[in-house]
Design an enzyme around this catalytic site. Sequence first.
Site, mmCIF file in Angstrom:
data_model
loop_
_atom_site.group_PDB
_atom_site.id
_atom_site.type_symbol
_atom_site.label_atom_id
_atom_site.label_comp_id
_atom_site.label_asym_id
_atom_site.label_seq_id
_atom_site.Cartn_x
_atom_site.Cartn_y
_atom_site.Cartn_z
ATOM 1 C CB CYS A 82 -0.829 0.028 1.287
ATOM 2 S SG CYS A 82 -2.042 1.416 1.336
ATOM 3 C CB CYS A 85 -0.611 2.301 5.732
ATOM 4 S SG CYS A 85 -1.311 0.549 4.996
ATOM 5 C CB CYS A 130 -5.217 -0.573 2.005
ATOM 6 S SG CYS A 130 -4.003 -1.091 3.556
ATOM 7 C CB CYS A 153 -8.688 -4.072 -12.336
ATOM 8 S SG CYS A 153 -8.505 -2.755 -13.399
#
Length: 165
Positions: A82, A85, A130, A153
């Site tokens: 991510c 984070c 996330c 995607c």
Amino acid sequence: MYKNIFIAIGFALVGCQGNSQKKEIVQETTEKKETKFSVVKTEAEWQKELTPEEFYVLRKAATENPFTSELLENKKEGTYVCAACGTELFKSNTKFKSGTGWPSFYEEIEGNVAYDVDYKIGYKRTEEHCATCGGHLGHVFEDGPEPTGLRHCINGVALDFVPAE
Ligand code: FE
């Protein structure tokens, strides 16, 4: 006189009860939203930390233009994390060429990605984000390759690539 005071107290009690019940309900809903993710930041904090592109995709659920991500053609071995984070989201061995113009994976790193339903463009899509910070990643479709048949995607701007050691 006393009667009036009692009436006043009575109203005050009823009033308080009504208010506190209302507050409890409001608190419960906000708490649920707030405790949903272990990384929680204000919009201003995210805006400060992320690039404008990352902010609009991750925090405002925007979609990057296809064929613009530098990760699209990345074939190196490693982990996609991510961009907000650092949570590990996808492994390079699950990446495949979908032809859509967005980095695509047939499998997420289990437990690190969460799902939602999205009707933004008029029909039902499965949104994915996330699981740690709630940052929007993209959508998952059921036209991917084996072994899962899924196509995650993903906006490349929502990802950072960490090469394998
Ligand atoms: Fe995150």
